[in-house]
Every structure is written in C-alpha cells, then in structure tokens.
Design a protein around this motif. Structure first.
Motif, PDB file in Angstrom:
ATOM      1  N   PHE A 180      41.753  31.993  30.169  1.00 19.89           N
ATOM      2  CA  PHE A 180      41.792  33.047  29.148  1.00 19.89           C
ATOM      3  C   PHE A 180      43.244  33.131  28.701  1.00 19.89           C
ATOM      4  CE2 PHE A 180      38.277  34.236  31.989  1.00 19.89           C
ATOM      5  CZ  PHE A 180      37.234  34.260  31.067  1.00 19.89           C
TER       6      PHE A 180
ATOM      7  N   HIS B 156      46.033  32.582  31.286  1.00 17.79           N
ATOM      8  CA  HIS B 156      45.518  32.914  32.609  1.00 17.79           C
ATOM      9  C   HIS B 156      44.457  31.882  33.029  1.00 17.79           C
ATOM     10  CE1 HIS B 156      43.358  36.112  35.289  1.00 17.79           C
ATOM     11  NE2 HIS B 156      43.761  35.074  35.956  1.00 17.79           N
TER      12      HIS B 156
ATOM     13  N   VAL C 188      41.750  30.793  35.435  1.00 15.51           N
ATOM     14  CA  VAL C 188      40.882  31.376  36.466  1.00 15.51           C
ATOM     15  C   VAL C 188      40.307  30.269  37.356  1.00 15.51           C
ATOM     16  CG1 VAL C 188      38.824  32.771  36.891  1.00 15.51           C
ATOM     17  CG2 VAL C 188      40.331  33.341  34.988  1.00 15.51           C
TER      18      VAL C 188
ATOM     19  N   SER D  81      39.245  39.730  44.987  1.00 13.25           N
ATOM     20  CA  SER D  81      39.022  40.296  43.661  1.00 13.25           C
ATOM     21  C   SER D  81      39.776  39.473  42.619  1.00 13.25           C
ATOM     22  CB  SER D  81      39.533  41.734  43.675  1.00 13.25           C
ATOM     23  OG  SER D  81      38.737  42.498  42.859  1.00 13.25           O
ATOM     24  N   GLY D  82      39.096  39.116  41.546  1.00 16.25           N
ATOM     25  CA  GLY D  82      39.759  38.386  40.470  1.00 16.25           C
ATOM     26  C   GLY D  82      39.805  36.880  40.676  1.00 16.25           C
ATOM     27  N   THR D  83      39.152  36.366  41.712  1.00 16.82           N
ATOM     28  CA  THR D  83      39.171  34.910  41.938  1.00 16.82           C
ATOM     29  C   THR D  83      38.199  34.175  41.016  1.00 16.82           C
ATOM     30  OG1 THR D  83      37.715  35.282  43.824  1.00 16.82           O
ATOM     31  CG2 THR D  83      40.027  34.856  44.318  1.00 16.82           C
ATOM     32  N   GLY D  84      37.396  34.931  40.257  1.00 11.66           N
ATOM     33  CA  GLY D  84      36.575  34.286  39.239  1.00 11.66           C
ATOM     34  C   GLY D  84      35.117  34.079  39.629  1.00 11.66           C
ATOM     35  N   LYS D  85      34.609  34.930  40.501  1.00 12.71           N
ATOM     36  CA  LYS D  85      33.204  34.790  40.928  1.00 12.71           C
ATOM     37  C   LYS D  85      32.263  35.094  39.757  1.00 12.71           C
ATOM     38  CE  LYS D  85      33.971  37.873  44.158  1.00 12.71           C
ATOM     39  NZ  LYS D  85      35.411  38.080  43.950  1.00 12.71           N
ATOM     40  N   SER D  86      32.538  36.209  39.070  1.00 12.55           N
ATOM     41  CA  SER D  86      31.661  36.571  37.946  1.00 12.55           C
ATOM     42  C   SER D  86      31.836  35.590  36.789  1.00 12.55           C
ATOM     43  CB  SER D  86      31.964  37.989  37.452  1.00 12.55           C
ATOM     44  OG  SER D  86      31.761  38.912  38.483  1.00 12.55           O
ATOM     45  N   VAL D  87      33.060  35.120  36.573  1.00 17.39           N
ATOM     46  CA  VAL D  87      33.293  34.144  35.499  1.00 17.39           C
ATOM     47  C   VAL D  87      32.511  32.861  35.799  1.00 17.39           C
ATOM     48  CG1 VAL D  87      35.064  32.644  34.466  1.00 17.39           C
ATOM     49  CG2 VAL D  87      35.503  35.104  34.734  1.00 17.39           C
TER      50      VAL D  87
ATOM     51  N   ARG E  96      28.897  33.553  35.023  1.00 12.13           N
ATOM     52  CA  ARG E  96      28.651  33.603  33.572  1.00 12.13           C
ATOM     53  C   ARG E  96      28.737  32.213  32.942  1.00 12.13           C
ATOM     54  NH1 ARG E  96      32.923  37.795  32.573  1.00 12.13           N
ATOM     55  NH2 ARG E  96      32.926  37.005  30.453  1.00 12.13           N
TER      56      ARG E  96
ATOM     57  N   GLN F 223      26.212  43.029  37.521  1.00 11.38           N
ATOM     58  CA  GLN F 223      26.858  43.952  38.441  1.00 11.38           C
ATOM     59  C   GLN F 223      26.458  45.409  38.199  1.00 11.38           C
ATOM     60  OE1 GLN F 223      31.321  44.463  39.297  1.00 11.38           O
ATOM     61  NE2 GLN F 223      30.981  42.274  39.458  1.00 11.38           N
TER      62      GLN F 223
ATOM     63  N   GLU G  60      26.907  40.926  42.870  1.00 13.41           N
ATOM     64  CA  GLU G  60      27.146  42.071  43.757  1.00 13.41           C
ATOM     65  C   GLU G  60      25.951  43.025  43.812  1.00 13.41           C
ATOM     66  OE1 GLU G  60      30.981  43.743  43.908  1.00 13.41           O
ATOM     67  OE2 GLU G  60      31.906  42.039  42.902  1.00 13.41           O
TER      68      GLU G  60
ATOM     69  N   HIS H  86      30.651  40.916  47.999  1.00  9.91           N
ATOM     70  CA  HIS H  86      31.761  41.221  48.913  1.00  9.91           C
ATOM     71  C   HIS H  86      31.186  41.672  50.252  1.00  9.91           C
ATOM     72  CE1 HIS H  86      35.170  41.078  46.166  1.00  9.91           C
ATOM     73  NE2 HIS H  86      34.436  41.681  45.262  1.00  9.91           N
TER      74      HIS H  86
HETATM   75  N1  LIG Z   1      36.469  37.745  28.816  1.00  5.79           N
HETATM   76  C1  LIG Z   1      37.613  37.718  29.521  1.00  5.79           C
HETATM   77  N2  LIG Z   1      38.805  37.708  28.892  1.00  5.79           N
HETATM   78  C2  LIG Z   1      39.967  37.653  29.579  1.00  5.79           C
HETATM   79  N3  LIG Z   1      40.035  37.618  30.928  1.00  5.79           N
HETATM   80  C3  LIG Z   1      38.880  37.629  31.601  1.00  5.79           C
HETATM   81  C4  LIG Z   1      37.611  37.685  30.935  1.00  5.79           C
HETATM   82  N4  LIG Z   1      36.638  37.681  31.886  1.00  5.79           N
HETATM   83  C5  LIG Z   1      37.278  37.633  33.078  1.00  5.79           C
HETATM   84  N5  LIG Z   1      38.611  37.608  32.910  1.00  5.79           N
HETATM   85  C6  LIG Z   1      39.601  37.543  33.983  1.00  5.79           C
HETATM   86  O1  LIG Z   1      39.225  36.505  34.863  1.00  5.79           O
HETATM   87  C7  LIG Z   1      39.576  36.846  36.211  1.00  5.79           C
HETATM   88  C8  LIG Z   1      38.368  36.658  37.088  1.00  5.79           C
HETATM   89  O2  LIG Z   1      37.423  37.676  36.762  1.00  5.79           O
HETATM   90  P1  LIG Z   1      36.060  37.842  37.562  1.00  5.79           P
HETATM   91  O3  LIG Z   1      35.407  39.064  37.015  1.00  5.79           O
HETATM   92  O4  LIG Z   1      35.296  36.589  37.538  1.00  5.79           O
HETATM   93  O5  LIG Z   1      36.580  38.110  39.044  1.00  5.79           O
HETATM   94  P2  LIG Z   1      35.724  38.381  40.347  1.00  5.79           P
HETATM   95  O6  LIG Z   1      36.106  37.354  41.344  1.00  5.79           O
HETATM   96  O7  LIG Z   1      34.279  38.475  40.004  1.00  5.79           O
HETATM   97  O8  LIG Z   1      36.332  39.791  40.760  1.00  5.79           O
HETATM   98  P3  LIG Z   1      35.693  41.077  41.489  1.00  5.79           P
HETATM   99  O9  LIG Z   1      35.440  40.662  42.914  1.00  5.79           O
HETATM  100  O10 LIG Z   1      36.778  42.084  41.402  1.00  5.79           O
HETATM  101  O11 LIG Z   1      34.438  41.460  40.745  1.00  5.79           O
HETATM  102  C9  LIG Z   1      40.102  38.278  36.174  1.00  5.79           C
HETATM  103  O12 LIG Z   1      41.502  38.245  36.222  1.00  5.79           O
HETATM  104  C10 LIG Z   1      39.605  38.801  34.850  1.00  5.79           C
HETATM  105  O13 LIG Z   1      40.483  39.761  34.332  1.00  5.79           O
END
Ligand SMILES: Nc1ncnc2c1ncn2[C@@H]1O[C@H](COP(=O)(O)OP(=O)(O)OP(=O)(O)O)[C@@H](O)[C@H]1O
Length: 261
Positions: free
Chosen positions: A16, A19, A21, A41-47, A50, A90, A169, A202
């Motif tokens: 992004f 950044h 991920v 948190s923020g390691t990109g699991k949801s990304v 998706r 989520q 989650e 988690h």
């Molecule tokens: N559409 C987007 N635009 C910019 N940054 C994004 C976007 N989607 C996710 N990110 C960034 O990507 C990184 C990973 O996000 P993600 O939600 O996948 O983390 P996660 O591992 O699921 O975290 P958590 O455990 O806190 O839910 C984060 O820093 C988030 O801010």
C-alpha cells in the motif's frame, strides 16, 4: 502433505504505497483441513484473506484456487469460482435493517436465483445449522448477543453451500464459553459438510482445539505452516512468546490435560 493443495499462494506481494505488507509469501490450504492463520497485529492476516477471496488485487504473485489462477480468469469465471467460498468478516457485516432470515436469504436470491419464499425457508435451515434457535430467524441483529450475531454471519457464509470457509477472527469479542462453543461448531461443520477452513485468529484456544495446521505470519511472509507441535518449537522470538507465554501454556493444558497429569 503430498496432496495437491486446494488453494496455492506463491510469491504473493501486497503493498500500500510504500508500506510493504507481504513480500514473496507462499501458503497452501489443503482439502478438508482447518488452517489457523496467526501473527502479530498488522502482519497482514486480513489482507491475505482478502487477496485470496478476490477482494484485493495483489501487487504481485499467483493465487491458484481449485487449480485455476485467479488473475487469469475472466471476471464472470472469477465470480463463479468465488461463489464456492463462504466468508465471515471480522465485524459480522449483517444488514441491520433485515431480520436474520432476510440477511441469509439475500445471497440465495441474488446469486442462486431463488424466490423469496424458498430463500427464506433455506435461510432458516442455514440458521439452524449454525446453531441458532428457530425464533432467531425473525429477529433483527440489534436484538442479539455477540455470539448469536457470529452464528448468523456464519449461516450467511454457508448460504451458497461453499467448499471453503474463510473466517476472520470468528471468536473475537465472545466470552470463553461462547468462543469454545463456536470452535466446536466449526469442527462439526467441517466434518459434516466436508469444508476446508482458512481461519484468521488471535485465539490460542481455537488453535489448540480446532486447527489441523497453523501458519504464522511474520516479516511479510509465512514464517512456518505446520502442525502445532512443529510450530510451537520453531526457533522464533514471536512464536516462542506467543505459544510459551501464560496464555499459550493455558491453552495447551486445556487441550491436552493428560500431558499435565
Ligand atoms: N486498504 C488498505 N490501504 C492501506 N493500508 C492497508 C489497507 N488494508 C490494510 N492495510 C494495512 O496493511 C497492514 C496489514 O493489515 P491487516 O488488517 O491485514 O493486519 P492483520 O494482521 O489482520 O491485523 P490484526 O491482527 O490487527 O487484525 C496494516 O498495517 C494495515 O494498516
């Protein structure tokens, strides 16, 4: 495992702006397994989730699903394929102005072309499958507990008889008893319906009670993806703190009480 994976992610990168991920991430999901996906948190699991379900176009890499390369499919072929997925987001993401049966009926009307009456009848079956009592069907989300909302969202994810279930989650915000019941429900559904499950969590109890394998995300990649016994002993500071801290020890004791005797 020497079977062909149902989902095969290779060389995945997601950025992004500046950044990064994910970078050159590989991961497999096998048929019939429950794969837990963990990481800070923020390691990109949801990304990652998706990207696989087609809500986010990866910056680079290949995602093969049921042997098809997602990027190479026409949009109609992709949406046919994506209908074989059920996704529980989520925050549940139910429509607050619709009853539970209307919420679950919606994908059946929109994607399966069912009449409203047939869709609502089938929706009631799906709500029961997710463990909700009959009277919940005509209630609105605002009237329900967090656990019931999760079950309703699960019923909607199951609406189109998916082969793969993606859960982001699912036990977050549930009390421990509700969370344990949800874990059992996921196991039961996997066994009864032959689902494969990609489960971002988690929740250490979920990992110990429900998951066949666990993938740990760290430093933009999958650090390890294996059975818990292997993951627990991986030489990595985050993994050590996560699995061998007080919560990890408690979850392991609860799942394997005999080992403590
Ligand atoms: N559409 C987007 N635009 C910019 N940054 C994004 C976007 N989607 C996710 N990110 C960034 O990507 C990184 C990973 O996000 P993600 O939600 O996948 O983390 P996660 O591992 O699921 O975290 P958590 O455990 O806190 O839910 C984060 O820093 C988030 O801010």
């Amino acid at each position: 495992m020497d079977r062909a994976p149902l989902i095969r992610v290779r060389g995945l990168s997601n950025r992004f702006g500046r950044h990064v991920v994910h970078e050159d991430l590989d991961l497999d999901l096998y048929s019939g397994e429950i794969l837990g996906v963990v990481g800070g948190s923020g390691t990109g699991k949801s990304v990652l989730l998706r990207s696989i379900v087609g809500l986010l176009r990866p910056s680079e890499g290949r995602i093969e699903v049921f042997g098809e390369d997602l990027q190479r499919l026409s949009s109609s072929a992709r949406s046919r394929l994506e209908r074989r997925f059920g996704v529980l987001f989520q925050r549940g993401a139910l429509f607050t102005s619709l009853t539970l049966e209307e919420n679950v009926a919606l994908p059946l009307i929109e994607h399966a072309g069912l009449s409203r009456a047939d869709a609502e009848a089938l929706a009631r079956v799906k709500l029961a499958l997710a463990g909700l009592p009959g009277q919940a069907a005509t209630q609105y989300p605002a009237a329900l507990s967090g656990g019931m909302i999760k079950r309703a969202a699960l019923a909607r994810a199951l609406a189109l008889d998916p082969e793969v279930l993606f859960l982001d989650e699912p036990t977050a915000g549930l009390d421990p008893i509700g969370a344990a019941a949800f874990d059992r429900l996921i196991l039961t559904l996997r066994d009864a319906l032959g689902l494969s499950v990609f489960l971002v969590t988690h929740d250490l109890d979920t990992l110990y009670t429900a998951c066949d394998r666990v993938a740990v995300l760290a430093n933009r990649q999958v650090r390890v993806a294996d059975r818990l016994a292997v993951v627990e002993t991986t030489d990595d500071a985050w993994i050590h703190d996560y699995f061998h801290g007080p919560r990890g020890r408690a979850a392991r004791r609860a799942a394997h009480p005999a080992e403590d005797a």
